[in-house]
Design a protein around this motif. Sequence first.
Motif, PDB file in Angstrom:
ATOM      1  N   PRO A 110       0.820  -1.214   0.000  1.00 50.19           N
ATOM      2  CA  PRO A 110       0.000   0.000   0.000  1.00 50.19           C
ATOM      3  C   PRO A 110       0.852   1.262   0.000  1.00 50.19           C
ATOM      4  O   PRO A 110       1.672   1.467   0.886  1.00 50.19           O
ATOM      5  CB  PRO A 110      -0.833  -0.133   1.282  1.00 50.19           C
ATOM      6  CG  PRO A 110      -0.079  -1.086   2.133  1.00 50.19           C
ATOM      7  CD  PRO A 110       0.629  -2.013   1.207  1.00 50.19           C
ATOM      8  N   GLN A 144      -6.411   8.600  -5.738  1.00 50.19           N
ATOM      9  CA  GLN A 144      -7.463   7.865  -5.029  1.00 50.19           C
ATOM     10  C   GLN A 144      -7.411   8.147  -3.527  1.00 50.19           C
ATOM     11  O   GLN A 144      -8.458   8.304  -2.878  1.00 50.19           O
ATOM     12  CB  GLN A 144      -7.325   6.362  -5.285  1.00 50.19           C
ATOM     13  CG  GLN A 144      -8.483   5.536  -4.732  1.00 50.19           C
ATOM     14  CD  GLN A 144      -9.791   5.815  -5.447  1.00 50.19           C
ATOM     15  OE1 GLN A 144      -9.879   5.669  -6.659  1.00 50.19           O
ATOM     16  NE2 GLN A 144     -10.807   6.219  -4.690  1.00 50.19           N
ATOM     17  N   ILE A 145      -6.209   8.219  -2.969  1.00 52.04           N
ATOM     18  CA  ILE A 145      -6.069   8.512  -1.534  1.00 52.04           C
ATOM     19  C   ILE A 145      -6.652   9.881  -1.201  1.00 52.04           C
ATOM     20  O   ILE A 145      -7.404  10.035  -0.229  1.00 52.04           O
ATOM     21  CB  ILE A 145      -4.584   8.448  -1.111  1.00 52.04           C
ATOM     22  CG1 ILE A 145      -4.066   7.004  -1.171  1.00 52.04           C
ATOM     23  CG2 ILE A 145      -4.394   9.007   0.306  1.00 52.04           C
ATOM     24  CD1 ILE A 145      -2.570   6.862  -0.933  1.00 52.04           C
ATOM     25  N   ASP A 148     -10.457   9.825  -1.626  1.00 51.76           N
ATOM     26  CA  ASP A 148     -11.102   9.162  -0.491  1.00 51.76           C
ATOM     27  C   ASP A 148     -11.160  10.075   0.732  1.00 51.76           C
ATOM     28  O   ASP A 148     -12.077   9.968   1.557  1.00 51.76           O
ATOM     29  CB  ASP A 148     -10.347   7.875  -0.127  1.00 51.76           C
ATOM     30  CG  ASP A 148     -10.526   6.777  -1.166  1.00 51.76           C
ATOM     31  OD1 ASP A 148     -11.467   6.865  -1.988  1.00 51.76           O
ATOM     32  OD2 ASP A 148      -9.708   5.824  -1.165  1.00 51.76           O
ATOM     33  N   THR A 213       1.622   1.524   8.025  1.00 46.26           N
ATOM     34  CA  THR A 213       0.348   1.539   8.760  1.00 46.26           C
ATOM     35  C   THR A 213       0.399   2.413  10.008  1.00 46.26           C
ATOM     36  O   THR A 213      -0.634   2.877  10.486  1.00 46.26           O
ATOM     37  CB  THR A 213      -0.061   0.110   9.166  1.00 46.26           C
ATOM     38  OG1 THR A 213       0.990  -0.475   9.946  1.00 46.26           O
ATOM     39  CG2 THR A 213      -0.305  -0.756   7.938  1.00 46.26           C
ATOM     40  N   GLU A 220      -3.213   3.716   1.251  1.00 43.72           N
ATOM     41  CA  GLU A 220      -4.042   3.101   0.218  1.00 43.72           C
ATOM     42  C   GLU A 220      -4.865   1.949   0.793  1.00 43.72           C
ATOM     43  O   GLU A 220      -4.408   1.204   1.648  1.00 43.72           O
ATOM     44  CB  GLU A 220      -3.105   2.587  -0.876  1.00 43.72           C
ATOM     45  CG  GLU A 220      -3.747   1.955  -2.062  1.00 43.72           C
ATOM     46  CD  GLU A 220      -2.699   1.536  -3.082  1.00 43.72           C
ATOM     47  OE1 GLU A 220      -3.045   1.421  -4.260  1.00 43.72           O
ATOM     48  OE2 GLU A 220      -1.531   1.322  -2.682  1.00 43.72           O
ATOM     49  N   LYS A 221      -6.076   1.797   0.291  1.00 43.83           N
ATOM     50  CA  LYS A 221      -6.943   0.706   0.752  1.00 43.83           C
ATOM     51  C   LYS A 221      -6.516  -0.628   0.145  1.00 43.83           C
ATOM     52  O   LYS A 221      -5.975  -0.680  -0.957  1.00 43.83           O
ATOM     53  CB  LYS A 221      -8.396   1.011   0.363  1.00 43.83           C
ATOM     54  CG  LYS A 221      -8.980   2.213   1.105  1.00 43.83           C
ATOM     55  CD  LYS A 221     -10.421   2.462   0.693  1.00 43.83           C
ATOM     56  CE  LYS A 221     -11.015   3.637   1.461  1.00 43.83           C
ATOM     57  NZ  LYS A 221     -12.411   3.923   1.041  1.00 43.83           N
ATOM     58  N   SER A 222      -6.788  -1.719   0.868  1.00 47.19           N
ATOM     59  CA  SER A 222      -6.352  -3.049   0.438  1.00 47.19           C
ATOM     60  C   SER A 222      -7.072  -3.532  -0.819  1.00 47.19           C
ATOM     61  O   SER A 222      -6.658  -4.501  -1.447  1.00 47.19           O
ATOM     62  CB  SER A 222      -6.560  -4.067   1.560  1.00 47.19           C
ATOM     63  OG  SER A 222      -7.927  -4.156   1.903  1.00 47.19           O
ATOM     64  N   SER A 223      -8.166  -2.871  -1.194  1.00 49.43           N
ATOM     65  CA  SER A 223      -8.913  -3.254  -2.402  1.00 49.43           C
ATOM     66  C   SER A 223      -8.293  -2.677  -3.677  1.00 49.43           C
ATOM     67  O   SER A 223      -8.841  -2.811  -4.762  1.00 49.43           O
ATOM     68  CB  SER A 223     -10.359  -2.769  -2.291  1.00 49.43           C
ATOM     69  OG  SER A 223     -10.403  -1.362  -2.085  1.00 49.43           O
ATOM     70  N   SER A 224      -7.150  -2.040  -3.545  1.00 46.11           N
ATOM     71  CA  SER A 224      -6.464  -1.417  -4.682  1.00 46.11           C
ATOM     72  C   SER A 224      -6.165  -2.425  -5.795  1.00 46.11           C
ATOM     73  O   SER A 224      -5.845  -3.582  -5.533  1.00 46.11           O
ATOM     74  CB  SER A 224      -5.159  -0.790  -4.210  1.00 46.11           C
ATOM     75  OG  SER A 224      -4.325  -0.460  -5.299  1.00 46.11           O
TER      76      SER A 224
END
Length: 270
Positions: A110, A144-145, A148, A213, A220-224
């Motif tokens: 991420p 995207q970050i 969001d 983290t 970034e989200k884990s669904s990237s």
Amino acid sequence: MKKNRIISLVTVAAAALVLAACGKSSSSNTITVGASPTPHAEILKHVQPELKKEGVNLKIKIFQDYVLPNKALASKDIDANYFQHVPFLDQWNQKNKGDLINAGKIHLEPIAVYSKKYKSLKDLPKGASVLVSSNVPDYGRVLQIFKDAGLITLKKGTDITNANFSDIATNKKDIKFKTGYEPKLMPQFYNNKQGDAEVINSNYAVQAGLNPTKDSIAIEKSSSPYANIIAIRPDEKNNKDIKKLVKALQSKSTQDWIKKHYKGTVLPAK
């Protein structure tokens, strides 16, 4: 007696030929994979013993940048590489008229935003400068970050995997995204407070002693869709040894090891 001696010599010679043939066969099962030192080479080292049991001798060649691994693969200096995600590979193929392909996704690193001045993206002041590397395929991840976080919106119809900063529709804090820096230098810029915030790839962050983290102000989200992959040449598509490599890397035991070993800084690909 003489006849028996001749037969014995023939038997020994035949056995030697068989052993030589076996030795030659064994050496043909060696594959060389180019990789970034962290976490790619570490993950490869983890599966080396398992692959050895499968008859595959895995050699790892370390690369410190994002430029040489694909060149080495295309020129057949290595058999595969492990350092990039699909958008990066697609851009490299387009730019270099290449035909390298994805053999399997393994993990996600991420990407994250760091700051020694502010504790969250929402704390960034008007006109804040955010330093971003020269790695264009990562720009969509950065956007995207910030999207969001509610700080920007993108133009209608923007494909995030091909997005650029020119695709920003609204920018609530007039954030200045400054690009063009070597990815491996980003931790140095962070330590020197050269921007209000810096975007750093996890492999370089971890090498610099940062925990994405815990130390980042946004991640970034884990669904990237930016999972790191094993890349190969098309002629290696049916290579059984590379298939064994991918299988070992995607196995539940390896994915569990990734979770435990990296404590969230590297995630198994979904």
